[in-house]
Structure formats: structure tokens, C-alpha cells
Motif scaffolding. Sequence first.
Motif, mmCIF file in Angstrom:
data_model
loop_
_atom_site.group_PDB
_atom_site.id
_atom_site.type_symbol
_atom_site.label_atom_id
_atom_site.label_comp_id
_atom_site.label_asym_id
_atom_site.label_seq_id
_atom_site.Cartn_x
_atom_site.Cartn_y
_atom_site.Cartn_z
ATOM 1 N N THR A 21 0.837 -1.206 0.000
ATOM 2 C CA THR A 21 0.000 0.000 0.000
ATOM 3 C C THR A 21 0.874 1.258 0.000
ATOM 4 O O THR A 21 0.498 2.283 -0.580
ATOM 5 C CB THR A 21 -0.919 0.004 1.245
ATOM 6 N N ILE A 22 2.029 1.184 0.650
ATOM 7 C CA ILE A 22 2.881 2.382 0.775
ATOM 8 C C ILE A 22 3.307 2.938 -0.586
ATOM 9 O O ILE A 22 3.044 4.111 -0.873
ATOM 10 C CB ILE A 22 4.087 2.111 1.709
ATOM 11 N N PRO A 23 3.961 2.134 -1.451
ATOM 12 C CA PRO A 23 4.312 2.719 -2.761
ATOM 13 C C PRO A 23 3.102 3.131 -3.587
ATOM 14 O O PRO A 23 3.155 4.125 -4.312
ATOM 15 C CB PRO A 23 5.110 1.606 -3.458
ATOM 16 N N VAL A 24 2.002 2.360 -3.457
ATOM 17 C CA VAL A 24 0.789 2.713 -4.220
ATOM 18 C C VAL A 24 0.273 4.084 -3.774
ATOM 19 O O VAL A 24 0.018 4.971 -4.595
ATOM 20 C CB VAL A 24 -0.310 1.622 -4.045
ATOM 21 N N VAL A 25 0.154 4.263 -2.461
ATOM 22 C CA VAL A 25 -0.350 5.551 -1.937
ATOM 23 C C VAL A 25 0.643 6.675 -2.228
ATOM 24 O O VAL A 25 0.247 7.785 -2.582
ATOM 25 C CB VAL A 25 -0.636 5.437 -0.412
ATOM 26 N N VAL A 38 -2.119 8.975 -4.060
ATOM 27 C CA VAL A 38 -2.721 9.953 -3.135
ATOM 28 C C VAL A 38 -1.696 10.999 -2.676
ATOM 29 O O VAL A 38 -1.978 12.199 -2.661
ATOM 30 C CB VAL A 38 -3.328 9.228 -1.898
ATOM 31 N N LEU A 39 -0.538 10.547 -2.308
ATOM 32 C CA LEU A 39 0.491 11.480 -1.796
ATOM 33 C C LEU A 39 1.222 12.232 -2.911
ATOM 34 O O LEU A 39 1.985 13.164 -2.634
ATOM 35 C CB LEU A 39 1.508 10.732 -0.915
ATOM 36 N N ARG A 40 1.007 11.844 -4.140
ATOM 37 C CA ARG A 40 1.573 12.507 -5.323
ATOM 38 C C ARG A 40 3.080 12.751 -5.210
ATOM 39 O O ARG A 40 3.566 13.861 -5.431
ATOM 40 C CB ARG A 40 0.844 13.823 -5.581
ATOM 41 N N LYS A 41 3.800 11.739 -4.782
ATOM 42 C CA LYS A 41 5.258 11.748 -4.685
ATOM 43 C C LYS A 41 5.780 12.914 -3.843
ATOM 44 O O LYS A 41 6.832 13.475 -4.133
ATOM 45 C CB LYS A 41 5.885 11.782 -6.078
ATOM 46 N N THR A 42 5.049 13.257 -2.808
ATOM 47 C CA THR A 42 5.470 14.377 -1.967
ATOM 48 C C THR A 42 6.745 14.054 -1.195
ATOM 49 O O THR A 42 7.006 12.894 -0.871
ATOM 50 C CB THR A 42 4.356 14.777 -0.976
ATOM 51 N N LYS A 43 7.520 15.090 -0.916
ATOM 52 C CA LYS A 43 8.704 14.935 -0.060
ATOM 53 C C LYS A 43 8.465 15.675 1.255
ATOM 54 O O LYS A 43 9.369 15.816 2.067
ATOM 55 C CB LYS A 43 9.938 15.535 -0.768
ATOM 56 N N ASN A 44 7.240 16.166 1.423
ATOM 57 C CA ASN A 44 6.904 16.902 2.643
ATOM 58 C C ASN A 44 6.869 15.930 3.817
ATOM 59 O O ASN A 44 6.025 15.033 3.874
ATOM 60 C CB ASN A 44 5.543 17.594 2.462
ATOM 61 N N GLU A 45 7.790 16.145 4.755
ATOM 62 C CA GLU A 45 7.942 15.185 5.854
ATOM 63 C C GLU A 45 6.720 15.141 6.773
ATOM 64 O O GLU A 45 6.417 14.088 7.350
ATOM 65 C CB GLU A 45 9.216 15.487 6.660
ATOM 66 N N ILE A 46 6.015 16.273 6.897
ATOM 67 C CA ILE A 46 4.828 16.279 7.764
ATOM 68 C C ILE A 46 3.705 15.442 7.130
ATOM 69 O O ILE A 46 3.064 14.629 7.805
ATOM 70 C CB ILE A 46 4.356 17.722 8.070
ATOM 71 N N SER A 47 3.500 15.625 5.828
ATOM 72 C CA SER A 47 2.483 14.813 5.133
ATOM 73 C C SER A 47 2.833 13.325 5.239
ATOM 74 O O SER A 47 1.961 12.491 5.505
ATOM 75 C CB SER A 47 2.422 15.197 3.650
ATOM 76 N N LEU A 48 4.106 13.017 5.045
ATOM 77 C CA LEU A 48 4.529 11.616 5.106
ATOM 78 C C LEU A 48 4.417 11.058 6.522
ATOM 79 O O LEU A 48 4.039 9.906 6.717
ATOM 80 C CB LEU A 48 5.964 11.479 4.587
ATOM 81 N N ALA A 49 4.754 11.907 7.525
ATOM 82 C CA ALA A 49 4.644 11.463 8.924
ATOM 83 C C ALA A 49 3.183 11.196 9.281
ATOM 84 O O ALA A 49 2.879 10.216 9.978
ATOM 85 C CB ALA A 49 5.241 12.507 9.856
ATOM 86 N N LEU A 50 2.284 12.056 8.795
ATOM 87 C CA LEU A 50 0.851 11.836 9.063
ATOM 88 C C LEU A 50 0.366 10.565 8.376
ATOM 89 O O LEU A 50 -0.448 9.816 8.924
ATOM 90 C CB LEU A 50 0.026 13.049 8.606
#
Lengths: 177, 159
Positions: free
Chosen positions: A80-84, A88-100
Motif C-alpha cells: 500500500t505504501i508505494p501505491v499511496v 494519493v500522496l503525489r510523490k510528496t517529499k513533505n515530511e509532515i504529510s509523510l509522517a501523518l
Amino acid sequence: MSLKRLIFMAMCTTVLFVQEQILMIVPNVQFTTLLIVLYASLFKFRESVAIIVIYIILDNMYMSSFHPLYTPPMFIAWLTIPVVYHTVLRKTKNEISLALFGLFFGFYYGWVFIPFRMIEFGITDFWPYLMLDLPFEIIMAISNFVTILWLFKPLSTTLETEMRSLETSYGYRDVKS
Amino acid sequence: MRKIVLSIGVIITMIGLFLLIIDFSPYDDSDAEGTITIIVVDINGHRVIEDTHAFTDEDTLFDILSNHYNIDYRSMRVPYYQDGKITQSMSRAILSIGTVETDFEQSFLKIYLHTPIVDDEDHIIDYDVRVSHVGVDHLPLKDAFVYEFRVEGVWGGGS
């Protein structure tokens, strides 16, 4: 795919596997989610899927836990992680979005196992099982959130630099698209 | 600074949630007195033990087992929140009862709770058999209930 990139992927898989075995003494505390999120951001989708598949096979071989009611939820949850990440996460590098996302994933990981565990152990009551599983999910959620928030950026920067130097040292670049 | 505040906020919220639900039990309190039946089933499915025991409000399921059988167990301390402070409850996993032994790695004693189903005149007509969600220390003693300990094999580990 270059041989060096393949070796780099193998090294990443080794780190993923070894850290989990070392941290197995503490239930649900691990860097696995952090590393898989990191790999999903560093590698192409198919490469991160390959790392996860090898990691799950290795883990199940080492722990003798191959079972139709145990291995499939691992595949579902970790893949699910690579899929999302790529949707959904659109390849973000934003650490807060990823932490959430990591925080949510701590709960999601437990939920994926619930139907399989209920079948395996013959449990018929869903809500008590869900409630009793929550403490473990919370531990994983905290672990995911803190590690991704604090370690994703430095690890990502270091690994990206290493990957770039690795690929250019042979006179070509195979940077992910 | 933002990361520190966020980390502390999430950790406090999650620990709060953790402490709220750590002592959750899907079962009612114990009865004041009554009788229970203990069944122990070995790996081959044979009933090795099937005895009935009386209990009072001072007994626990663990007491009944330890008073009547030669048992072995593994202790684990589980933290929980009560009366404004974090305390610890003992959580024990039964490894063996009498001659029925498990190692908690390749096999374990799975607990089945048989809840009596009664008719209008309070006669037991059947039992509702379900896997216990909790260990021996968190199961209440209920009159006419059957506590079955069945040896089960396990598959590896992993996470």
C-alpha cells in the motif's frame, strides 16, 4: 537497470530486513515504515515493489511464517505504501504529510490483519478484537510518525546524494523518472 | 520548532488514547460465587482434564488453576492507567496444565469460553463457544461457564 542500482536496491532490502530483526524485541517499534516510505520516494514504483516483495519473502522464510492467512496481509499492507505514495500522496517529499501518513499506516497495518487473524484463530467478534489490537497499532503509529518526521529528510538527502554519485561514477545516469 | 510541537502533540494524544484502552476488556465482572468447569485438550484433541470447581468472590481463574493443577506460566507486566496514575497489571500466559505442555513458541494454550445458553427456567440448553479475547488474568469467573484450554500450534512470527 544498472547493476549498481540493483546492488543499491539489494543493500536497501538488507537494511530493511536486518533492522526489523534487531528491533523485534520491542513489539511494533521499527523503522520499516520509514524505510519503505523512503524507498518509495527514492526508487521507481516497480523497484520499490521489488524491494518490498523480497523483504516479505525473506521475513517469512526467516520466521517460518509462510501461511495463506499471514503472508497475504503483509503483501497488502506493505505494498500500500508505494501505491499511496505514487497516487494519493503525489510523490510528496513533505515530511509532515509523510509522517501523518505513517501515523495512519500504523492503524491501517493492524486493520489489514484483522480479517485474516479472525479466520485463523476462529474469532467471531470483530469489535473486541479491534479494541484489543489498538494499543499495538498506537505503538506502531507513534513509531512511524516520529521516525518519518525526524529521519525522512536527512536519510532522503543522504541516499539521493549517494545514488547520484553512484550512477554518475560509471559515466551514465539512470535517475528515476 | 514546528516538528517538536507536532511530535509532542501526537505522542501525548496517542499515549492518552493508549492509556484509555489498554485495560479494555470485552467481558463483565466476575460473579460473587458459583461453579466453573475447566477443560484441557491436548494437541491430539483428547480431553485430558474436565473438572468442575466452586469459586468465591476472592478467587480468580488463575487461582483455580494453580490450586488444583500443576501449572507453568510466563509473566508479563502490562502498564495501564487507573485512579490518576500509571500502574502495572500482571498478565500471565499459561504454558502448561498438568501433563499438557506448550512452549509459547511452537504451541500455546488457546482459551475457549463456553457461555451457557439458558431456557426460560434457567436450565442450560447449550453453550456458546467463543475464543477468548484476553488472557487468564483478565477473564472473569462466571457461574456455570466452561473454560477450555486447547493446545494449538503456531506459525513463526514476523511483523
